[in-house]
Design a protein around this motif. Sequence first.
Motif, short mmCIF file in Angstrom:
data_model
loop_
_atom_site.label_atom_id
_atom_site.label_comp_id
_atom_site.label_asym_id
_atom_site.label_seq_id
_atom_site.Cartn_x
_atom_site.Cartn_y
_atom_site.Cartn_z
N MET A 170 41.64 -59.77 -31.92
CA MET A 170 40.71 -59.84 -32.85
C MET A 170 41.22 -62.01 -32.86
O MET A 170 40.23 -62.99 -32.89
CB MET A 170 40.25 -59.39 -34.12
N VAL A 171 42.43 -61.85 -33.58
CA VAL A 171 43.04 -62.84 -34.34
C VAL A 171 43.25 -63.73 -33.11
O VAL A 171 43.11 -65.12 -32.90
CB VAL A 171 44.80 -62.68 -34.71
N LYS A 172 43.96 -63.16 -32.22
CA LYS A 172 43.67 -63.98 -30.73
C LYS A 172 42.57 -64.66 -30.04
O LYS A 172 42.21 -66.01 -29.40
CB LYS A 172 45.30 -63.37 -29.40
N GLY A 173 41.24 -63.78 -29.93
CA GLY A 173 40.01 -63.76 -29.02
C GLY A 173 39.36 -64.95 -30.37
O GLY A 173 38.91 -66.25 -30.14
N LEU A 174 39.84 -65.50 -31.59
CA LEU A 174 39.39 -65.72 -32.26
C LEU A 174 39.46 -67.36 -32.75
O LEU A 174 38.82 -68.19 -33.12
CB LEU A 174 38.24 -65.29 -33.25
N TRP A 175 40.03 -67.16 -32.68
CA TRP A 175 41.70 -67.81 -33.30
C TRP A 175 42.70 -68.95 -32.34
O TRP A 175 43.25 -69.48 -32.96
CB TRP A 175 42.26 -67.67 -35.40
N CYS A 176 42.68 -68.13 -31.49
CA CYS A 176 42.71 -68.57 -29.93
C CYS A 176 44.90 -69.31 -30.34
O CYS A 176 45.48 -70.17 -29.48
CB CYS A 176 41.78 -69.50 -29.58
N ARG A 177 45.39 -69.01 -31.38
CA ARG A 177 46.71 -68.37 -31.42
C ARG A 177 47.56 -66.96 -31.25
O ARG A 177 46.37 -66.55 -32.15
CB ARG A 177 47.24 -69.13 -32.43
N MET A 223 43.64 -72.40 -28.04
CA MET A 223 44.27 -72.36 -26.58
C MET A 223 42.84 -71.26 -26.05
O MET A 223 43.07 -70.93 -25.86
CB MET A 223 45.47 -72.02 -25.89
N ALA A 224 41.88 -72.57 -25.13
CA ALA A 224 40.66 -71.16 -25.10
C ALA A 224 40.26 -71.67 -23.92
O ALA A 224 40.48 -72.83 -22.93
CB ALA A 224 39.93 -71.35 -25.84
N MET A 225 39.50 -71.06 -22.83
CA MET A 225 39.12 -71.38 -21.68
C MET A 225 37.93 -70.54 -21.53
O MET A 225 37.71 -69.42 -22.42
CB MET A 225 39.66 -70.45 -19.79
N LYS A 226 36.74 -71.33 -21.15
CA LYS A 226 34.97 -70.06 -20.97
C LYS A 226 34.97 -70.30 -19.39
O LYS A 226 34.99 -71.09 -18.84
CB LYS A 226 34.48 -70.97 -21.79
N GLY A 242 44.10 -67.57 -26.81
CA GLY A 242 45.10 -67.31 -27.53
C GLY A 242 46.20 -67.50 -26.19
O GLY A 242 46.35 -68.23 -25.61
N PRO A 243 47.47 -67.18 -26.08
CA PRO A 243 48.94 -66.93 -25.75
C PRO A 243 48.25 -66.82 -23.75
O PRO A 243 48.57 -67.16 -23.40
CB PRO A 243 49.79 -66.03 -25.90
N GLN A 244 47.63 -65.99 -24.13
CA GLN A 244 46.62 -65.60 -22.38
C GLN A 244 45.99 -66.89 -21.69
O GLN A 244 46.40 -67.26 -20.64
CB GLN A 244 45.83 -64.81 -22.15
N ASP A 282 42.58 -82.06 -27.33
CA ASP A 282 43.82 -81.06 -27.23
C ASP A 282 43.26 -79.44 -26.76
O ASP A 282 44.31 -78.67 -27.21
CB ASP A 282 44.28 -81.26 -28.60
N GLY A 283 42.15 -78.77 -27.59
CA GLY A 283 42.66 -77.33 -27.07
C GLY A 283 40.78 -76.55 -27.95
O GLY A 283 40.04 -77.48 -28.18
N ALA A 284 40.62 -75.41 -27.80
CA ALA A 284 39.12 -74.75 -28.29
C ALA A 284 39.92 -73.74 -29.22
O ALA A 284 41.01 -72.88 -28.67
CB ALA A 284 38.40 -75.03 -27.61
N TYR A 285 38.95 -72.99 -30.07
CA TYR A 285 37.62 -73.84 -29.94
C TYR A 285 38.16 -74.40 -31.58
O TYR A 285 37.50 -75.32 -31.78
CB TYR A 285 37.16 -72.25 -31.21
N SER A 286 39.35 -74.21 -32.11
CA SER A 286 39.50 -75.01 -33.22
C SER A 286 40.81 -75.17 -33.54
O SER A 286 41.64 -74.46 -32.95
CB SER A 286 39.04 -74.23 -34.43
N ASP A 287 41.45 -76.37 -34.46
CA ASP A 287 42.79 -76.17 -35.03
C ASP A 287 42.74 -75.38 -36.10
O ASP A 287 42.17 -74.88 -36.68
CB ASP A 287 43.17 -77.58 -35.40
N VAL A 288 43.97 -74.98 -35.55
CA VAL A 288 44.66 -73.41 -36.94
C VAL A 288 45.93 -74.01 -37.58
O VAL A 288 46.95 -75.58 -36.80
CB VAL A 288 45.03 -71.98 -36.16
N ILE A 289 46.18 -74.17 -38.75
CA ILE A 289 47.55 -73.99 -39.53
C ILE A 289 48.63 -73.38 -39.63
O ILE A 289 48.50 -72.58 -39.08
CB ILE A 289 47.41 -74.17 -41.22
N THR A 290 49.27 -73.68 -38.69
CA THR A 290 51.04 -73.42 -38.57
C THR A 290 51.84 -73.25 -38.99
O THR A 290 52.33 -73.10 -39.22
CB THR A 290 50.70 -73.68 -37.22
#
Length: 466
Positions: free
Chosen positions: A187-194, A304-307, A353-355, A401-409
Motif C-alpha cells: 500500500m505504501v509503495k502504491g500510494l506514496w510511490c517510494r 516514482m509512478a507510471m499511469k 514506487g521502486p517498480q 521530477d515524479g508523482a504522485y507527490s514528493d515525500v519526506i525521506t
Amino acid sequence: MTACPRNPPHGGFFIGAVHFQKNLSVFATMSQLENQTEEPIECDVAIVGAGFTGLTAATELKKAGLDIVVLEARDTVGGRVEAHAFADGIEVDAGGQFFCRDMVHVVSLAETYGRPVVMSHATGEVISQPPLPKGKAEELWESVDGLRDRMIATDLADPAVSNLTVAGWLQEQTDVPDDVAQSFRRMVKGLWCRSPEEISFAYLASNDRRVTNKYPELEMIIDGTMHMLAADMAAGLGDRLIIGSPVTAITTSPESVTLTTQKRLVRARQVLLAVPPIMARRLSFSPALPDRFTRALDAWSAGMAMKFNIRYAEPFWRKQGLSGLVMWRDPQGIFACDASHGDYCGLIIFVGGPQAGIWHERPADEIRREIVSRLVAALGEEAGRFTEIHLRDWVDDPWSDGAYSDVITDLGSPDAEAVLLEGLGNLHFAASELSPSFPGYVEGAIVAGKIAAEKITHAFQAKTER
Ligand SMILES: Cc1cc2nc3c(=O)[nH]c(=O)nc-3n(C[C@H](O)[C@H](O)[C@H](O)COP(=O)(O)OP(=O)(O)OC[C@H]3O[C@@H](n4cnc5c(N)ncnc54)[C@H](O)[C@@H]3O)c2cc1C
C-alpha cells in the motif's frame, strides 16, 4: 458506492478540449512577449506554476483585485493533472483524475464550471494476482486498515519515532503477521510511490492523518477529464498566464522580487512558488535561502509512478462479474481499475514506487507488453484485445521530477513542511504536498492554493493599513 446516483451523461468529451485549445490563444507565450519592450513585467503577485495550487491561488488573488502574473514552464496548464488525446480526439487523464464526495473543493469546482461528474464503476469481484483463497484479500485489507489506524494514532512527539523510517516502524510491530506487513508495504509503495525503507515514518503518519475521506478515493471522475477543470480555471486568467516560461532564478529584496525567465524578467511585490518542493529547490535564489529553508527543500524525494490508460471497445470484464480492479502482490505497488465513463471504455493501471523506477529504465514498448500480459493473466484473453494504450511515465519528469507527490525521506527534517509554510518575507511556498487536508491530491492543491491566496491578500491589506 451505490448510494450516490450516477449523474446523467452529458453532451460529449470534446467540449473541454476545444475550450482549452481556444483559450490557449488567449494565454501569452514567451515567444509572443519576446518582441515587446525589455522592461520587466510588473505585477502585485507573480505565481510560479499553473497546477491546481497555482491556478487556484491566481483565481482567488485576481478576485481580490490584485494584479497577478502566472508563469508556467510547460506548454500547457494543470501540472500533474494532464490530458492525453487518443487518435479520435477522446481525452483521458494521464495524471490526477479520481476524487470522492469528501473532497469538497473538487466537487465544488466541477459544479462551478458545469463539468458533470460520474461515479466510477467498482461493483463486482476484485482480482488478486497471484490469486488468493476466497475472502483472504478482504481479510488482509481489513488488517492493513487497522495497521494504518495504529500508525495514525502514534504519538509523533515521542522521540523514539522521530528516527524511524516506515520500514523501521513496521519491524517494531512484532504482533503483525508477515502477510499483513507485506500488504502494508504494498500500500505504501502504491500510494506514496517510494520504498518504506526510505520514507520518514513521522511524515507518513502526519500525511495520512490529513487524508480523511470516508468514501473511496476512486469514487468519482469528471465526465471528460480532470484536466478540463484546470483549463477552465486557466481561461479565467487570460493573458496574465504565460505558458512555456520556466522560471530559473529568483532575486529578493525587501520591496520586491524579480523572477528570471528565458526571455523576460517579472517584478512582483509578492511571489508564490506553487511548485512541488523538489522543483523549488532547483531554482537559484539570490540572496541564497537561509540554511533551514535549504534543508526544508532538501528533505523531499519525488515519488516514482507510471499511469497506463488502456482502451477497449467494451468493458468486457463487467460481463464476467468483475469490477476491473486488480491488485498485484508481486511486484508490489501495481493495481488496475475501471475508468470507463460515457462512451469511453478503459482500464487504468497504476505502477508506484521502486517498480516504476525499475521499469523507467526499460524500453516503453517492453513495459506495455508486460502490462498487457499481466492483464491477460488476471482478466482473460479479451484484455489483450485493446484498441489503444497510452503510457505516461512520470519518473524524472522535467517539471515535477515524479508523482504522485514528493515525500519526506530526510529523517533529520521533521519541520520541513512547517518551515516552508512560514514563507520568507515576500516569498511564499505552496503545493499539494504542503496542504493541511488531502496532501498529495488535487483537493490538497486547491486547499493549498486558497490558503496561500488568503495569506498574500492579508499581506497586501496589512501594508495598505500601515
Ligand atoms: C499519474 C498521477 C495520478 C494521480 N492521481 C490522482 C488522483 O486520481 N486524484 C488526485 O486527487 N490526485 C492525483 N494525483 C496527484 C495530483 O495530480 C497532484 O497532487 C496535484 O495535481 C498537484 O498540484 P500542484 O499544483 O500542487 O502541483 P503541480 O501539478 O505539480 O503544479 C506545479 C506546476 O509548476 C510548474 N513548474 C515547475 N517548476 C517550474 C518553474 N521553474 N517555472 C515555472 N513553472 C514551473 C509545473 O510545470 C506544474 O505545472 C496524481 C498525480 C499523478 C502524476
